[in-house]
Design a protein around this motif. Sequence first.
Motif, PDB file in Angstrom:
ATOM      1  N   ILE A  72       0.832  -1.208   0.000  1.00  0.00           N
ATOM      2  CA  ILE A  72       0.000   0.000   0.000  1.00  0.00           C
ATOM      3  C   ILE A  72       0.864   1.255   0.000  1.00  0.00           C
ATOM      4  O   ILE A  72       0.530   2.253  -0.639  1.00  0.00           O
ATOM      5  CB  ILE A  72      -0.977  -0.023   1.189  1.00  0.00           C
ATOM      6  CG1 ILE A  72      -2.095  -1.031   0.891  1.00  0.00           C
ATOM      7  CG2 ILE A  72      -1.540   1.349   1.507  1.00  0.00           C
ATOM      8  CD1 ILE A  72      -3.074  -1.254   1.996  1.00  0.00           C
ATOM      9  N   SER A  73       2.003   1.199   0.678  1.00  0.00           N
ATOM     10  CA  SER A  73       2.852   2.391   0.789  1.00  0.00           C
ATOM     11  C   SER A  73       3.463   2.825  -0.546  1.00  0.00           C
ATOM     12  O   SER A  73       3.865   3.972  -0.689  1.00  0.00           O
ATOM     13  CB  SER A  73       3.965   2.165   1.814  1.00  0.00           C
ATOM     14  OG  SER A  73       4.933   1.267   1.308  1.00  0.00           O
ATOM     15  N   ILE A  74       3.516   1.920  -1.518  1.00  0.00           N
ATOM     16  CA  ILE A  74       4.110   2.298  -2.807  1.00  0.00           C
ATOM     17  C   ILE A  74       3.071   2.656  -3.868  1.00  0.00           C
ATOM     18  O   ILE A  74       3.429   3.067  -4.957  1.00  0.00           O
ATOM     19  CB  ILE A  74       5.049   1.184  -3.348  1.00  0.00           C
ATOM     20  CG1 ILE A  74       4.302  -0.124  -3.549  1.00  0.00           C
ATOM     21  CG2 ILE A  74       6.242   1.000  -2.439  1.00  0.00           C
ATOM     22  CD1 ILE A  74       5.137  -1.214  -4.209  1.00  0.00           C
ATOM     23  N   VAL A  75       1.795   2.530  -3.528  1.00  0.00           N
ATOM     24  CA  VAL A  75       0.727   2.861  -4.474  1.00  0.00           C
ATOM     25  C   VAL A  75       0.299   4.315  -4.248  1.00  0.00           C
ATOM     26  O   VAL A  75      -0.167   4.654  -3.157  1.00  0.00           O
ATOM     27  CB  VAL A  75      -0.488   1.924  -4.301  1.00  0.00           C
ATOM     28  CG1 VAL A  75      -1.616   2.318  -5.239  1.00  0.00           C
ATOM     29  CG2 VAL A  75      -0.076   0.475  -4.502  1.00  0.00           C
ATOM     30  N   PRO A  76       0.492   5.176  -5.252  1.00  0.00           N
ATOM     31  CA  PRO A  76       0.110   6.578  -5.079  1.00  0.00           C
ATOM     32  C   PRO A  76      -1.356   6.719  -4.666  1.00  0.00           C
ATOM     33  O   PRO A  76      -2.201   5.926  -5.059  1.00  0.00           O
ATOM     34  CB  PRO A  76       0.343   7.190  -6.473  1.00  0.00           C
ATOM     35  CG  PRO A  76       1.354   6.291  -7.105  1.00  0.00           C
ATOM     36  CD  PRO A  76       1.077   4.918  -6.573  1.00  0.00           C
TER      37      PRO A  76
END
Length: 188
Positions: free
Chosen positions: A26-30
């Motif tokens: 989730i942290s890498i999905v804008p």
Amino acid sequence: MDFKKMFSYQFEDKQWISKLGIGAVISIVPILNFALSGYIVGIIRNVMNGSAELLPNWDDLGKKLSDGLILFGVGLVYALPLIIVFLPIGIIAVANLLSGNNNLQDIGHVIAGVGSVLLYCLLCLILIYALALSVIYPAILVMFARQGTFASCFKFRELYEMITRNAGPYFTAWIVYVGAALVIGSIL
């Protein structure tokens, strides 16, 4: 304060691999990455409620995303003084680049025109403000976790009381956090 627990609680959860794995994705999905701040608020709420498992599930992604977006807005408001200071310099840089002049000497001339002493004073004030924000931000997260509103993050008297009432553990945890961030940052 149990420092060992501070760095090991996440591994005590039976599903820590899946929970942290989902968080990493989730942290890498804008846009979706705002949910990570909401997840941190969920951890704080679990600690306040004395939950056996401190890591929340990812079952209510909408709530985590909503909380994260509110905290982003809070961060923007607190960063407003910094934005106001750097906005003119940024506008000059963008105008310079858009004009086809890739030479950033114009910015240097503007900064030199302001004066070195004034610039150094401004940088010192910015550093002091950023340091103050880094101290206050954990209290802001706790206040938001308690009350869940945008306005609760700006109750300055309550934030001050929270920090001063728990000054020893609060600043110890802050120093450990800053130290760990510096060590991790130097490794990466």
